[in-house]
Design an enzyme around this catalytic site. Structure first.
Site: not given
Ligand code: NAP
Length: 291
Positions: A19, A21, A69, A105, A129-130, A132, A153, A229
């Site tokens: 992290s 943060s 979250k 966020d 994606g679907a 958080g 997704n 990032y």
């Molecule tokens: P999450 O709730 O776990 O969701 C993950 C998503 O990725 C789901 O849609 C999942 O699909 C998909 N996924 C994971 N592995 C996959 C694969 N091998 N093939 C296809 N789809 C895959 O995670 P999140 O919190 O949304 O975070 C997602 C990303 O956003 C992370 O990389 C995180 O670091 C980034 N993020 C960045 C910020 C920022 O401030 N820049 C803030 C929040 C998040 P399924 O539903 O099919 O499993």
């Protein structure tokens, strides 16, 4: 100097080893001369006990990350309107009798698009994606009057659930399975999509992975953001750029959501120069970590 009146903040989640943060928040505190410290609290099991205990100990606030979250909504007595709408909390502010939940966020995402001259108003939007992060992007798209939103997704049921959750306030959502799109890019009706890459595919250490390789997909996009990032330039971003499309990474979003939390806790506005300096420092730290 830490004293008996220094306020304590932290991030709850797991894992937290990578992290950024603590570095971000402690740098903001130093730059604004704010008497606070910010630490990482790895919560392995019982988040309810952790949060109740933290309130009793007088801890002033938290950032909340994966996997808490959504769970956090059930544990706190007051939730700000936007966080309620998104269905996820990433910031806790100490109130009289308990913590109040916010979601910064979406603020970070919106500001990072704005700072880079991007907007989704009247645009056809794709969410890859679907999870958080996709939820925040969907809220932003709806609030900013996107014309349509197509959620793609791997797990189609999760995408359908997202559509269902927002169907009361927005009806122009279409859901497609990632497999179906990979097999037939023609399922995408438009040629000018703004795309939010919100999956974790391509994130360090799996830096050679990409959610969609087919160049026809990128030809259908106009611009976008990859929320990852680490690395700064994912294969997804490179694929967008190869087709001449503008695509930013998630670093500005990360910094700006953190700044928004800091401002909520301390009731102050952080100036642009401080944010730019902290960005340079985080970039240096990330480069070191990825060596
Ligand atoms: P999450 O709730 O776990 O969701 C993950 C998503 O990725 C789901 O849609 C999942 O699909 C998909 N996924 C994971 N592995 C996959 C694969 N091998 N093939 C296809 N789809 C895959 O995670 P999140 O919190 O949304 O975070 C997602 C990303 O956003 C992370 O990389 C995180 O670091 C980034 N993020 C960045 C910020 C920022 O401030 N820049 C803030 C929040 C998040 P399924 O539903 O099919 O499993």
């Amino acid at each position: 100097m830490i004293s008996a009146t220094t306020k304590i903040y932290g991030i709850v989640g797991r894992p937290l080893g990578h992290s950024l943060s603590p570095l971000l928040q402690n740098s903001l505190a130093r730059a604004t001369d704010t008497d606070m410290i910010y630490v990482a609290f790895h919560v392995s099991e019982n988040i309810e006990t952790a949060i109740n205990g933290a309130f009793e100990l007088g801890i002033s606030g938290f950032n909340v990350t994966v996997p808490f979250k959504t769970d956090m909504l059930k544990l706190i007595e007051k939730i700000e309107k936007k966080a309620k709408k998104i269905g996820a909390v990433n910031t806790l502010v100490r109130g009289e009798t308990g913590y109040i939940g916010y979601n910064t966020d979406i603020t970070g995402l919106e500001m990072s698009l704005g700072n880079n001259g991007m907007s989704v108003k009247n645009k056809n939007v794709i969410l890859l994606g679907a999870g958080g992060a996709a939820k925040s992007a969907l809220c932003l798209a709806i609030e900013n009057q996107a014309k349509t939103v197509t959620v793609i997704n791997r797990n189609i049921k999760k995408a359908e659930k997202l559509k269902e959750e927002f169907s009361r306030i927005y009806t122009a959502i279409e859901v497609l399975s990632l497999d179906a799109v990979k097999k037939n890019i023609g399922l995408l009706k438009y040629d000018d999509y703004f795309v939010f890459q919100t999956t974790s595919v391509g994130m360090y250490p799996n830096v050679n992975d990409c959610i969609i390789e087919n160049s026809k997909f990128y030809k259908k996009c106009d611009a976008g953001i990859d929320l990852i990032y680490t690395p700064f330039e994912t294969v997804f971003i490179k694929n967008m750029q190869d087709q001449g499309r503008k695509c930013i990474n998630g670093l500005d979003m990360l910094i700006l959501q953190g700044v928004a939390s800091f401002e909520l806790w301390n009731g102050i506005k952080v100036n642009r120069e401080i944010i730019e300096n902290i960005k340079k420092m985080l970039l240096k730290d990330l480069r070191e970590k990825m060596k």
